[in-house]
Design a protein around this motif. Sequence first.
Motif, PDB file in Angstrom:
ATOM      1  N   ALA A  56      38.866  56.629  52.513  1.00 29.17           N
ATOM      2  CA  ALA A  56      39.489  55.450  53.114  1.00 29.17           C
ATOM      3  C   ALA A  56      39.979  55.821  54.508  1.00 29.17           C
ATOM      4  CB  ALA A  56      40.646  54.968  52.245  1.00 29.17           C
ATOM      5  N   THR A  57      39.253  55.384  55.521  1.00 25.19           N
ATOM      6  CA  THR A  57      39.590  55.740  56.904  1.00 25.19           C
ATOM      7  C   THR A  57      40.011  54.544  57.738  1.00 25.19           C
ATOM      8  OG1 THR A  57      37.236  55.552  57.497  1.00 25.19           O
ATOM      9  CG2 THR A  57      38.067  57.739  56.906  1.00 25.19           C
ATOM     10  N   GLY A  58      39.663  53.345  57.321  1.00 26.73           N
ATOM     11  CA  GLY A  58      39.971  52.158  58.117  1.00 26.73           C
ATOM     12  C   GLY A  58      41.165  51.401  57.580  1.00 26.73           C
ATOM     13  N   ARG A  59      41.481  50.288  58.250  1.00 24.14           N
ATOM     14  CA  ARG A  59      42.587  49.437  57.823  1.00 24.14           C
ATOM     15  C   ARG A  59      42.276  48.792  56.478  1.00 24.14           C
ATOM     16  NH1 ARG A  59      44.421  45.250  62.257  1.00 24.14           N
ATOM     17  NH2 ARG A  59      45.884  44.867  60.546  1.00 24.14           N
ATOM     18  N   ASP A  60      43.289  48.721  55.614  1.00 21.11           N
ATOM     19  CA  ASP A  60      43.202  48.060  54.306  1.00 21.11           C
ATOM     20  C   ASP A  60      42.173  48.716  53.382  1.00 21.11           C
ATOM     21  OD1 ASP A  60      45.111  46.193  55.079  1.00 21.11           O
ATOM     22  OD2 ASP A  60      43.577  44.883  55.949  1.00 21.11           O
ATOM     23  N   GLU A  61      41.741  49.922  53.691  1.00 28.99           N
ATOM     24  CA  GLU A  61      40.805  50.623  52.818  1.00 28.99           C
ATOM     25  C   GLU A  61      41.566  51.537  51.861  1.00 28.99           C
ATOM     26  OE1 GLU A  61      36.753  50.801  55.568  1.00 28.99           O
ATOM     27  OE2 GLU A  61      37.949  52.632  55.257  1.00 28.99           O
ATOM     28  N   ALA A  62      41.009  51.697  50.649  1.00 28.40           N
ATOM     29  CA  ALA A  62      41.678  52.495  49.627  1.00 28.40           C
ATOM     30  C   ALA A  62      40.638  53.121  48.709  1.00 28.40           C
ATOM     31  CB  ALA A  62      42.642  51.627  48.814  1.00 28.40           C
ATOM     32  N   VAL A  63      41.069  54.144  47.985  1.00 25.72           N
ATOM     33  CA  VAL A  63      40.271  54.725  46.914  1.00 25.72           C
ATOM     34  C   VAL A  63      41.050  54.541  45.618  1.00 25.72           C
ATOM     35  CG1 VAL A  63      39.105  56.396  48.392  1.00 25.72           C
ATOM     36  CG2 VAL A  63      41.253  57.032  47.305  1.00 25.72           C
ATOM     37  N   ALA A  64      40.337  54.427  44.510  1.00 22.48           N
ATOM     38  CA  ALA A  64      40.970  54.119  43.229  1.00 22.48           C
ATOM     39  C   ALA A  64      40.474  55.071  42.159  1.00 22.48           C
ATOM     40  CB  ALA A  64      40.684  52.668  42.827  1.00 22.48           C
ATOM     41  N   GLY A  65      41.302  55.262  41.147  1.00 13.31           N
ATOM     42  CA  GLY A  65      40.925  56.075  39.998  1.00 13.31           C
ATOM     43  C   GLY A  65      40.107  55.278  39.006  1.00 13.31           C
ATOM     44  N   GLN A  66      39.444  56.012  38.092  1.00 14.61           N
ATOM     45  CA  GLN A  66      38.602  55.367  37.091  1.00 14.61           C
ATOM     46  C   GLN A  66      39.419  54.456  36.188  1.00 14.61           C
ATOM     47  OE1 GLN A  66      35.008  55.895  36.461  1.00 14.61           O
ATOM     48  NE2 GLN A  66      35.507  53.997  35.398  1.00 14.61           N
ATOM     49  N   GLY A  67      40.638  54.865  35.853  1.00 10.30           N
ATOM     50  CA  GLY A  67      41.475  54.043  34.982  1.00 10.30           C
ATOM     51  C   GLY A  67      41.790  52.699  35.600  1.00 10.30           C
ATOM     52  N   LEU A  68      42.035  52.668  36.915  1.00  8.50           N
ATOM     53  CA  LEU A  68      42.323  51.387  37.573  1.00  8.50           C
ATOM     54  C   LEU A  68      41.076  50.513  37.630  1.00  8.50           C
ATOM     55  CD1 LEU A  68      44.604  50.518  40.412  1.00  8.50           C
ATOM     56  CD2 LEU A  68      42.206  49.997  40.772  1.00  8.50           C
ATOM     57  N   LEU A  69      39.925  51.122  37.946  1.00  5.67           N
ATOM     58  CA  LEU A  69      38.700  50.326  38.005  1.00  5.67           C
ATOM     59  C   LEU A  69      38.387  49.714  36.642  1.00  5.67           C
ATOM     60  CD1 LEU A  69      36.459  52.667  40.203  1.00  5.67           C
ATOM     61  CD2 LEU A  69      37.695  50.610  40.921  1.00  5.67           C
ATOM     62  N   ALA A  70      38.603  50.485  35.569  1.00 10.63           N
ATOM     63  CA  ALA A  70      38.357  49.955  34.237  1.00 10.63           C
ATOM     64  C   ALA A  70      39.351  48.848  33.893  1.00 10.63           C
ATOM     65  CB  ALA A  70      38.427  51.083  33.206  1.00 10.63           C
ATOM     66  N   LEU A  71      40.608  49.031  34.305  1.00 12.49           N
ATOM     67  CA  LEU A  71      41.633  48.030  34.012  1.00 12.49           C
ATOM     68  C   LEU A  71      41.325  46.710  34.697  1.00 12.49           C
ATOM     69  CD1 LEU A  71      44.463  47.397  32.789  1.00 12.49           C
ATOM     70  CD2 LEU A  71      45.438  48.199  34.954  1.00 12.49           C
ATOM     71  N   LEU A  72      40.861  46.784  35.945  1.00  8.32           N
ATOM     72  CA  LEU A  72      40.586  45.567  36.715  1.00  8.32           C
ATOM     73  C   LEU A  72      39.150  45.099  36.585  1.00  8.32           C
ATOM     74  CD1 LEU A  72      42.473  46.367  40.055  1.00  8.32           C
ATOM     75  CD2 LEU A  72      43.322  45.220  38.003  1.00  8.32           C
ATOM     76  N   ASP A  73      38.310  45.856  35.859  1.00  9.98           N
ATOM     77  CA  ASP A  73      36.887  45.547  35.772  1.00  9.98           C
ATOM     78  C   ASP A  73      36.303  45.433  37.183  1.00  9.98           C
ATOM     79  OD1 ASP A  73      34.447  45.097  34.583  1.00  9.98           O
ATOM     80  OD2 ASP A  73      34.759  42.933  34.367  1.00  9.98           O
ATOM     81  N   ALA A  91      35.960  59.757  31.806  1.00  7.70           N
ATOM     82  CA  ALA A  91      36.018  58.328  32.113  1.00  7.70           C
ATOM     83  C   ALA A  91      36.919  57.591  31.130  1.00  7.70           C
ATOM     84  CB  ALA A  91      34.614  57.730  32.106  1.00  7.70           C
ATOM     85  N   SER A  92      36.842  57.934  29.842  1.00  2.00           N
ATOM     86  CA  SER A  92      37.657  57.241  28.838  1.00  2.00           C
ATOM     87  C   SER A  92      39.137  57.572  28.992  1.00  2.00           C
ATOM     88  CB  SER A  92      37.186  57.624  27.434  1.00  2.00           C
ATOM     89  OG  SER A  92      37.416  59.002  27.172  1.00  2.00           O
ATOM     90  N   SER A  93      39.472  58.762  29.515  1.00  3.30           N
ATOM     91  CA  SER A  93      40.869  59.138  29.702  1.00  3.30           C
ATOM     92  C   SER A  93      41.435  58.629  31.016  1.00  3.30           C
ATOM     93  CB  SER A  93      41.010  60.666  29.656  1.00  3.30           C
ATOM     94  OG  SER A  93      40.348  61.260  30.758  1.00  3.30           O
ATOM     95  N   GLY A  94      40.575  58.081  31.883  1.00  3.18           N
ATOM     96  CA  GLY A  94      41.030  57.562  33.163  1.00  3.18           C
ATOM     97  C   GLY A  94      40.855  58.524  34.314  1.00  3.18           C
ATOM     98  N   ILE A  95      40.637  59.804  34.043  1.00  7.63           N
ATOM     99  CA  ILE A  95      40.444  60.772  35.128  1.00  7.63           C
ATOM    100  C   ILE A  95      39.193  60.424  35.916  1.00  7.63           C
ATOM    101  CG2 ILE A  95      39.981  63.191  35.659  1.00  7.63           C
ATOM    102  CD1 ILE A  95      41.644  63.975  33.281  1.00  7.63           C
ATOM    103  N   GLY A  96      38.150  60.065  35.200  1.00 11.74           N
ATOM    104  CA  GLY A  96      36.908  59.676  35.853  1.00 11.74           C
ATOM    105  C   GLY A  96      35.814  60.695  35.648  1.00 11.74           C
ATOM    106  N   SER A  97      34.573  60.235  35.740  1.00 16.33           N
ATOM    107  CA  SER A  97      33.434  61.136  35.639  1.00 16.33           C
ATOM    108  C   SER A  97      33.335  61.975  36.902  1.00 16.33           C
ATOM    109  CB  SER A  97      32.151  60.337  35.422  1.00 16.33           C
ATOM    110  OG  SER A  97      31.963  59.428  36.498  1.00 16.33           O
ATOM    111  N   GLY A  98      32.558  63.053  36.806  1.00 16.60           N
ATOM    112  CA  GLY A  98      32.408  63.944  37.945  1.00 16.60           C
ATOM    113  C   GLY A  98      33.204  65.218  37.819  1.00 16.60           C
ATOM    114  N   ILE A  99      33.838  65.435  36.650  1.00 12.03           N
ATOM    115  CA  ILE A  99      34.654  66.642  36.470  1.00 12.03           C
ATOM    116  C   ILE A  99      33.896  67.751  35.756  1.00 12.03           C
ATOM    117  CG2 ILE A  99      36.787  65.311  36.414  1.00 12.03           C
ATOM    118  CD1 ILE A  99      36.793  65.615  33.383  1.00 12.03           C
ATOM    119  N   ALA A 100      32.730  67.430  35.170  1.00 13.10           N
ATOM    120  CA  ALA A 100      32.009  68.419  34.368  1.00 13.10           C
ATOM    121  C   ALA A 100      31.450  69.529  35.245  1.00 13.10           C
ATOM    122  CB  ALA A 100      30.879  67.744  33.586  1.00 13.10           C
ATOM    123  N   ALA A 101      31.454  70.733  34.697  1.00  9.49           N
ATOM    124  CA  ALA A 101      30.871  71.900  35.368  1.00  9.49           C
ATOM    125  C   ALA A 101      30.075  72.673  34.329  1.00  9.49           C
ATOM    126  CB  ALA A 101      31.951  72.782  35.981  1.00  9.49           C
TER     127      ALA A 101
END
Length: 760
Positions: free
Chosen positions: A515-532, A708-718
């Motif tokens: 998020a570099t511009g005005r009114d831009e944001a990043v969100a967690g997986q839990g919020l995206l799931a909550l708001l669909d 993803a189910s815990s809200g942390i989000g995918s992309g953590i696997a190694a």
Amino acid sequence: MRATLRWAHSDLRTHRGEALFLVLATAGIVVSLLLATALFGYATNPWQRVFTQARGAHVWLHTAPSADTGKLTGLDGVESVTGPYPTASATLASRGARAAVELRGTPEEPSVGRPLLTSGHWLDPANPDGVVLESRLARALLAAPGDTLTLPGTDRTVTVLGVADSAEKRYRPGEQPGLVWAQPSAVGEPRGRVVALRLTDPEDTDYAVQRAVTVLGSGAVSEVSTWKQARAEAQGDNRLLGQVLGLFGLGALVAAGLAVHGAIGTRIRGHLRDISVLKAIGFTPGQVVRVFLIQHLAYALLGALAAAAVVQGLGSRIPGRLGDAVGVWHGLPGHTVALLVVPVAVVLFIGATTGLAAWRAGRVPPVPVPRRAASPGGRLSGAARSALGLRLPPALVLGWHRAFSRRLRSPATVARLALPLLLIVVAMSAWTTIDRFDGRPEQVGLPTSLTVHADSGLTDRAARTVLEDDPQVAAAYPGVEVAALVPGQTATIALRGLGTRQDPYPYSLAEGRAATGRDEAVAGQGLLALLDARVGDWVRITVGDQPQVLHIVGRSIEPENAGRVISTSLDTLRENDPGLGPTLYELRLRPGADPDAVADRLTAAGEGHLDVHAVPNPADGLSPLRGVIVGLIVVLALIGLIELLTAIGGTVREGERDLLALKAIGLSPRQITAITVVSTGCTALVAAILATGLGVPLAHWLIDAQGASSGIGSGIAAGPSAWLLLLLGAAAVAGATALAALPASRAARRRLADTLSAVA
């Protein structure tokens, strides 16, 4: 019956190692499933017990002091209302420990959400400075009834009268303030009030919250918390451990069942003449089936009973959380039923796979049928003949040909051996993911190590000067975090403004961009799931009575607050509120810095105005998982050994009919031995390649799905390193060839008369 027992005894003496491995593998599977059951009970029961005994509230609303909470009493679906209670934020200190707290003025014990005293007594009007602490907060402050706590930056002190359990959200350093019950006079000038709702139907929580916020007005409600959030938080890592144990336990059970099925099938093919003789002397097909069934059921029963006895007698002595879980589980109502049902279910499953394989023994005709001189598909392929023409070692060519010339049996053997290896790859991936949280936290949403809260006695410039003067602080990102209501006003999320456009906060992005511009944001997986919602959407959230419209341009990995976080820069929040200043600072330390030492120096340099906490790492609660993974790998290795012994036995027996031909063409016993060893090694090699090729993506999918189910989000696997996977494959092949060497050598040196009788 005597003949049946003699047959079983003879088979046991011939396959002692296989029987031992089966007993141990069954014991490991039952232990895994029982521990998973204990963890599930431990995760849910303590909170549920407190909630039931306290008549826990289903909804807690934090409101402005002017809100008319009396309107909530008449809402449909609301059984009872408790409060409002005045609240104020403060900091308590004791023995060098500090904690952010919520002081709640509670003159009488509430009828809903009543704290359950574990020590001391309730508030006394005669002691206006007496308080009762929530139990987790008391442990963090090392406080007990009778202790005196200070409020840094003031001259006030409070005395601990009691410690109590609560069904509300628990204290988490740097995230959730601790709960302190006090007399209203001790709260001072309240900044808000809190009211508790108990509903007639707990499943209508979201609807009840929406109606309550509508009645009070969105500007009057600053925060909403529900019983579902508190329960999920209380279960926490215990439930995850239970899921891991249960998943691997079930996977190991399937692998063990397939291994037993393959072992019996191979044994039947090797004893066709003996089974025919048994039928010729009067054995019925049912009796033949029972020979195998009873024998393997006895192995499984022995392992299951041993596992149940170990968990019942020694489970509570396991160090750490697993031991605590088993100890609590022993006192739960369903403990005895689970201790009986789980072993019985495992034994019945193994019995079903055994019966399916043993049914083939009952179909063997009473008159022996001569076996063909060559197995189906035994004719050399064109590739094998070309390889021999190139003067490649005959043992290598014939071993490869023997491994993969048996049509359906070869793929089945490879699949049965690949399954435990695949589960081992998944377990290794779980271990590597935990190591990633420990060793490379900046890649999984933890770019900073310390969170610092500054009180009103220290200006922003002065606070940043203190923080940046420390030689081990690489960067200090100013920020603010406030509670916000989502559209529909059914839940509270965290709105964060961290860093500035000139010095942006280093979010760990799994999708989109920063998020570099005005009114831009990043969100967690839990919020995206909550708001669909998805990356690219615009969302409108409410802070008090102030709306904030943000454009989600990326998804960040958010280990905190179940991923219900939307983050932007501090500059963006200041555009709506120019007077907004930073209330916290996220510190990125230099490589090798000790967070505890830095925290101590900053606390001293702040002269009581800085509250420093380590950023919580989810891996800290998963340390018991390492021991679990090691135990599961051992169980899976035992199952793999069973399948290897089965494959070796089948290969040796298949080779007996070719022994005369191989000797006739001039191959020495050593070369004949090498054919069997190469055949077994090739089978193990293909199984290892298949397990690695399927296991790594499967592990990534499972771990990311859990994230993803815990809200942390995918992309953590190694995944494990290539060297580690290569080592696993090499160990499997080396173990297979080593196990095959001795029986193959014995078979190659058999007398010709024995060989003729075997193939007759």
